[in-house]
Design a protein around this motif. Structure first.
Motif, PDB file in Angstrom:
ATOM      1  N   TYR A 100      -0.646  12.159  -8.131  1.00  0.00           N
ATOM      2  CA  TYR A 100      -2.072  12.415  -8.334  1.00  0.00           C
ATOM      3  C   TYR A 100      -2.874  11.112  -8.406  1.00  0.00           C
ATOM      4  CZ  TYR A 100      -0.697  17.210  -9.302  1.00  0.00           C
ATOM      5  OH  TYR A 100      -0.196  18.483  -9.192  1.00  0.00           O
ATOM      6  N   THR A 101      -2.275  10.089  -9.018  1.00  0.00           N
ATOM      7  CA  THR A 101      -2.960   8.786  -9.077  1.00  0.00           C
ATOM      8  C   THR A 101      -3.123   8.186  -7.690  1.00  0.00           C
ATOM      9  OG1 THR A 101      -2.012   8.388 -11.263  1.00  0.00           O
ATOM     10  CG2 THR A 101      -2.893   6.483 -10.084  1.00  0.00           C
ATOM     11  N   GLU A 102      -2.045   8.280  -6.894  1.00  0.00           N
ATOM     12  CA  GLU A 102      -2.114   7.756  -5.524  1.00  0.00           C
ATOM     13  C   GLU A 102      -3.128   8.533  -4.694  1.00  0.00           C
ATOM     14  OE1 GLU A 102      -1.163   5.253  -2.353  1.00  0.00           O
ATOM     15  OE2 GLU A 102      -0.646   5.130  -4.488  1.00  0.00           O
ATOM     16  N   ASP A 103      -3.195   9.836  -4.910  1.00  0.00           N
ATOM     17  CA  ASP A 103      -4.156  10.651  -4.166  1.00  0.00           C
ATOM     18  C   ASP A 103      -5.595  10.273  -4.523  1.00  0.00           C
ATOM     19  OD1 ASP A 103      -4.778  12.901  -2.369  1.00  0.00           O
ATOM     20  OD2 ASP A 103      -5.555  13.828  -4.190  1.00  0.00           O
ATOM     21  N   LEU A 104      -5.852  10.008  -5.779  1.00  0.00           N
ATOM     22  CA  LEU A 104      -7.193   9.583  -6.203  1.00  0.00           C
ATOM     23  C   LEU A 104      -7.557   8.228  -5.603  1.00  0.00           C
ATOM     24  CD1 LEU A 104      -7.234  10.648  -9.970  1.00  0.00           C
ATOM     25  CD2 LEU A 104      -8.532  11.667  -8.087  1.00  0.00           C
ATOM     26  N   ASP A 105      -6.575   7.313  -5.567  1.00  0.00           N
ATOM     27  CA  ASP A 105      -6.831   6.000  -4.969  1.00  0.00           C
ATOM     28  C   ASP A 105      -7.154   6.120  -3.479  1.00  0.00           C
ATOM     29  OD1 ASP A 105      -6.381   4.831  -7.403  1.00  0.00           O
ATOM     30  OD2 ASP A 105      -4.278   4.340  -6.984  1.00  0.00           O
ATOM     31  N   LEU A 106      -6.396   6.986  -2.786  1.00  0.00           N
ATOM     32  CA  LEU A 106      -6.677   7.192  -1.368  1.00  0.00           C
ATOM     33  C   LEU A 106      -8.056   7.806  -1.163  1.00  0.00           C
ATOM     34  CD1 LEU A 106      -3.276   8.520   0.047  1.00  0.00           C
ATOM     35  CD2 LEU A 106      -4.302   6.273   0.398  1.00  0.00           C
ATOM     36  N   ASN A 107      -8.417   8.739  -2.018  1.00  0.00           N
ATOM     37  CA  ASN A 107      -9.733   9.374  -1.892  1.00  0.00           C
ATOM     38  C   ASN A 107     -10.861   8.367  -2.123  1.00  0.00           C
ATOM     39  OD1 ASN A 107     -11.413  11.915  -1.745  1.00  0.00           O
ATOM     40  ND2 ASN A 107     -11.948  11.227  -3.804  1.00  0.00           N
ATOM     41  N   ASN A 108     -10.700   7.493  -3.118  1.00  0.00           N
ATOM     42  CA  ASN A 108     -11.721   6.464  -3.375  1.00  0.00           C
ATOM     43  C   ASN A 108     -11.850   5.509  -2.198  1.00  0.00           C
ATOM     44  OD1 ASN A 108     -12.324   7.461  -5.927  1.00  0.00           O
ATOM     45  ND2 ASN A 108     -10.765   6.194  -6.932  1.00  0.00           N
TER      46      ASN A 108
END
Length: 342
Positions: A266-274
């Motif tokens: 989930y953290t990696e997904d948020l970073d990719l989204n940002n």
């Protein structure tokens, strides 16, 4: 009887006498200035008829120049920011435009900026100035290099300091233009932006930067889709584990591999989204080349007013009167030598 020895001269400087000399020097200098002013005043009133005529003639010439020869001009400015511009490129571009402004027909300026000939004829001159001087930029780069060398082991701290030291708008330039018709500034604004954007050097770098951003966005989108699939599998596994209510290891089994920290997905997904949002922002705003502030129409002329021209004419006439009288008296002085016998 005791002998009286004569006083020996002292090698030391008498401080009191020195200050007296300095005081007399300042006094004589001040008196000289006052006498010079008094002499000029006396010369003016002695020849007041001559000065009246020459000053009146100067005012008439100044007024005629303002009325018939001078042309009112106005000033406006714009700010552009480009990561690929520097002082050398801007100086060369502005110098080229100013040389074209010197041409009588202005065909070259109209062709270079792709504007109408009437708009080109209303342009007087261009100026530019950087928001951050080249000297400051060099000092900043030297300071950043010194920080990296001194504290290489504290990379995080150095990066924070460098981010504070780095100057915003270091690629921003203010372009000023003097024009005879203030109503043309909006058309001129578009022409100048297109002039720099269509430069081969800048245009190529803008295009490759845009392609890189689009490629990066495509790559991140694919990675984000994979993470979405992985999150879905993770969620299904968690639901299955909750139903089985097994005891023992809390690890989640995914294709015979263990995921010890599910929150990393989930953290990696948020970073990719940002990062995707940041890329979308750059593609929309194009910060590598943008117009920060456009031209504004000002109705107040930048050229000298009638009162200023008359004031300058008065001073020039006054100085010219003193020069004429001085030359006349010098001529008389030379003539007196010619009359004397050898």
């Amino acid at each position: 009887m005791s002998e009286i020895k004569p006083a020996q001269p002292s090698d030391e400087i008498d401080i009191t006498q020195l200050f007296r000399w300095i005081g007399r020097g300042f006094k004589n200098f001040g008196l000289g200035i006052i006498m010079a002013i008094a002499g000029l005043r006396n010369l003016f009133f002695t020849n007041r008829a001559f000065f009246s005529v020459i000053i009146l003639a100067g005012l008439v010439v100044g007024g005629s120049y303002y009325q018939f020869l001078s042309r009112k001009f106005y000033k406006s400015s714009m700010i552009i920011s480009c990561d690929y511009l520097n002082n050398r490129i801007m100086e060369n571009a502005i110098e080229k435009l100013n040389l074209l402004c010197l041409e009588q027909d202005r065909d070259g300026l109209a062709g270079e900026l792709k504007i109408d000939i009437d708009v080109a004829k209303n342009i007087r001159k261009f100026y530019f100035k950087p928001f951050v001087s080249e000297k400051d930029l060099v000092e900043i780069e030297v300071l950043k290099e010194q920080l990296n060398n001194v504290a290489a082991e504290k990379k995080d701290l150095v990066d924070k300091v460098i981010s504070k030291v780095d100057v915003e708008n270091k690629h921003a330039f203010q372009i000023e233009v003097l024009i005879y018709n203030p109503d043309i500034v909006k058309n001129l604004e578009i022409a100048i932006v297109d002039y720099f954007a269509s430069n081969a050097y800048i245009k190529g770098r803008i295009e490759i930067n845009k392609q890189n951003l689009q490629a990066r966005k495509s790559k991140l989108t694919k990675e984000s889709n994979k993470l979405d699939s992985l999150k879905q599998i993770l969620y299904q596994n968690l639901q299955s584990m909750a139903r089985q209510n097994r005891e023992g290891s809390n690890n989640v089994i995914l294709s015979d591999k263990y995921l010890t920290d599910p929150m990393e997905i989930y953290t990696e997904d948020l970073d990719l989204n940002n990062e995707l949002l940041e890329i979308d922002k750059k593609l929309y705003l194009q910060p590598d080349f943008e117009l920060v502030d456009g031209f504004t129409t000002f109705k107040e002329p930048e050229s000298a007013s009638l009162l200023k021209i008359l004031g300058i004419s008065f001073l020039i006439s006054l100085v010219l009167g003193y020069v004429i009288i001085g030359l006349w008296r010098f001529d008389q002085y030379l003539a007196s030598f010619a009359k004397k016998p050898n």
